[in-house]
Design an enzyme around this catalytic site. Structure first.
Site, PDB file in Angstrom:
ATOM      1  N   GLN A 149      -9.922  -6.359 -10.588  1.00 51.27           N
ATOM      2  CA  GLN A 149     -10.629  -5.380  -9.813  1.00 51.27           C
ATOM      3  C   GLN A 149     -10.228  -3.871 -10.632  1.00 51.27           C
ATOM      4  OE1 GLN A 149     -10.750  -4.384  -5.484  1.00 51.27           O
ATOM      5  NE2 GLN A 149      -8.781  -3.058  -5.747  1.00 51.27           N
TER       6      GLN A 149
ATOM      7  N   HIS B 293       0.830  -1.254  -0.161  1.00 53.20           N
ATOM      8  CA  HIS B 293      -0.097  -0.359   0.187  1.00 53.20           C
ATOM      9  C   HIS B 293       0.740   1.154   0.125  1.00 53.20           C
ATOM     10  CE1 HIS B 293      -3.097  -2.704   2.112  1.00 53.20           C
ATOM     11  NE2 HIS B 293      -3.654  -2.255   1.182  1.00 53.20           N
TER      12      HIS B 293
ATOM     13  N   SER C  91       0.300  -8.623   0.952  1.00 55.12           N
ATOM     14  CA  SER C  91      -1.159  -8.749   1.055  1.00 55.12           C
ATOM     15  C   SER C  91      -1.273  -8.884   2.715  1.00 55.12           C
ATOM     16  CB  SER C  91      -1.767 -10.120   0.701  1.00 55.12           C
ATOM     17  OG  SER C  91      -2.982 -10.353   1.215  1.00 55.12           O
ATOM     18  N   SER C  92      -2.485  -8.301   3.055  1.00 57.30           N
ATOM     19  CA  SER C  92      -2.700  -8.070   4.580  1.00 57.30           C
ATOM     20  C   SER C  92      -3.133  -9.387   5.032  1.00 57.30           C
ATOM     21  CB  SER C  92      -4.190  -7.099   4.777  1.00 57.30           C
ATOM     22  OG  SER C  92      -3.886  -5.990   3.944  1.00 57.30           O
ATOM     23  N   ARG C  93      -3.177 -10.299   4.342  1.00 51.56           N
ATOM     24  CA  ARG C  93      -3.457 -11.809   4.477  1.00 51.56           C
ATOM     25  C   ARG C  93      -2.277 -12.432   4.879  1.00 51.56           C
ATOM     26  NH1 ARG C  93      -8.898 -13.602   1.117  1.00 51.56           N
ATOM     27  NH2 ARG C  93      -9.505 -11.795   0.690  1.00 51.56           N
TER      28      ARG C  93
HETATM   29  O1  PAF Z   1      -8.389  -3.362  -2.905  1.00 52.32           O
HETATM   30  C1  PAF Z   1      -9.131  -2.939  -1.974  1.00 52.32           C
HETATM   31  O2  PAF Z   1      -8.572  -2.826  -0.727  1.00 52.32           O
HETATM   32  C2  PAF Z   1     -10.668  -2.748  -2.088  1.00 52.32           C
HETATM   33  O3  PAF Z   1     -11.068  -3.715  -2.724  1.00 52.32           O
HETATM   34  C3  PAF Z   1     -10.867  -1.253  -2.443  1.00 52.32           C
HETATM   35  C4  PAF Z   1     -10.414  -0.864  -3.838  1.00 52.32           C
HETATM   36  C5  PAF Z   1     -10.490  -0.357  -1.246  1.00 52.32           C
HETATM   37  C6  PAF Z   1     -12.447  -1.115  -2.157  1.00 52.32           C
HETATM   38  O4  PAF Z   1     -12.827  -1.140  -1.167  1.00 52.32           O
END
Ligand code: PAF
Length: 280
Positions: A153, A36, A185-187
């Site tokens: 996404q 992130h 990943s957070s996971r």
């Molecule tokens: O990728 C994510 O963390 C989520 O799907 C998002 C884009 C913030 C929408 O909730």
């Protein structure tokens, strides 16, 4: 760094910010990691001001237990964002965002939502597009940033801004990996020691499939991947797919002058991990 919980206070502050400034938005659900932060840094480089939203969006979860168990590390998230010079954080409540109507809108993504993640997570992409559209309309950024780890996404969001004629540039940011190749990943923090040791196999398999793909035999690539995971005690393959990079049309044979990506989803017990790679 300013932190806002209400739309009104956020919009007031953004409008005080002047006309000549560009704003980059990084939507997140919190539990921030280096992946992130690399996206926020990129947004910082390309805009005068950066806003990060932290909102665990209920409408994109098909399993209630995933929503309930979603990690909340708000204090650490805010510290990390402050340390890299983020300007604004928006952390609204569900009520503030959905105003008592916690439902997804329905979109026609022309099939992009019917494959891979969409096939295994009912309603997920309508939920994602609903919240991202709301965030876009609230914050009105010039550019919005999304990681390529969630490649499907990313395409869905590009499609949504086209459908809704929202004038925001969508910027794709490459996958940020651990030193051993595991996509951040957070996971990943939920993996046991043995699972964490096994998890780099996901990216290793993608790299090997890319190499095999050079021979153009997709059947071989697919059976190679299947076999790799049959032999792996810690990881269960949910799907491996080779698809065209814009339509996500599944590829059964290699067509020249077409760009492909390989996509994978794997379970380490209850932890679901995804990854993908450009093949050509
Ligand atoms: O990728 C994510 O963390 C989520 O799907 C998002 C884009 C913030 C929408 O909730």
């Amino acid at each position: 760094m300013e932190v806002f919980k209400t739309i009104k206070s956020l919009q007031q502050s953004l409008s005080d910010n002047g006309q000549n400034s560009t704003l980059g938005l990084v939507p997140t659900m919190g539990a921030l990691h280096e992946g992130h932060l690399s996206i926020v840094r990129r947004a910082k480089e390309e805009n005068n001001q950066v806003i990060v939203s932290i909102f665990v969006n209920p409408t994109q979860f098909d399993k209630k237990e995933d929503l309930v168990n979603y990690p909340n590390t708000l204090e650490a998230d805010l510290e990390a964002l402050e340390s890299i010079g983020c300007d604004y954080v928006f952390t609204p409540s569900i009520e503030e965002v959905y105003q008592g109507d916690t439902k997804s809108e329905s979109f026609d993504f022309e099939g992009l939502d019917k494959v891979m993640e969409g096939q295994f997570r009912t309603g997920h992409f309508d939920g994602v597009a609903t919240i991202v559209k709301k965030l876009f309309l609230i914050t009105k950024p010039d550019k919005a940033y999304f990681g390529e780890k969630d490649y499907q996404q990313l395409l869905i969001i590009k499609k949504m801004v086209g459908l809704e004629s929202i004038p925001i540039e969508i910027v794709a940011v490459g996958i940020y990996r651990e030193h051993d190749g595991l996509a951040m990943s957070s996971r990943n923090t939920r993996l046991s020691q043995a699972q964490r040791l096994a998890a780099p196999e996901i990216y290793q398999t993608l790299l090997k499939s890319k190499k095999l793909f050079e021979n153009g035999d997709l059947t071989k690539v697919k059976s190679f991947v299947k076999n790799e995971f049959i032999q792996n005690k810690e990881l269960d393959l949910e799907y491996f797919e080779v698809a065209e990079i814009e339509s996500l049309k599944s590829a059964n044979e290699f067509t020249p002058n077409t760009k492909y990506r390989a996509f994978i989803a794997v379970f380490a017990d209850k932890v679901r991990l995804i990854d993908n790679i450009a093949l050509n």
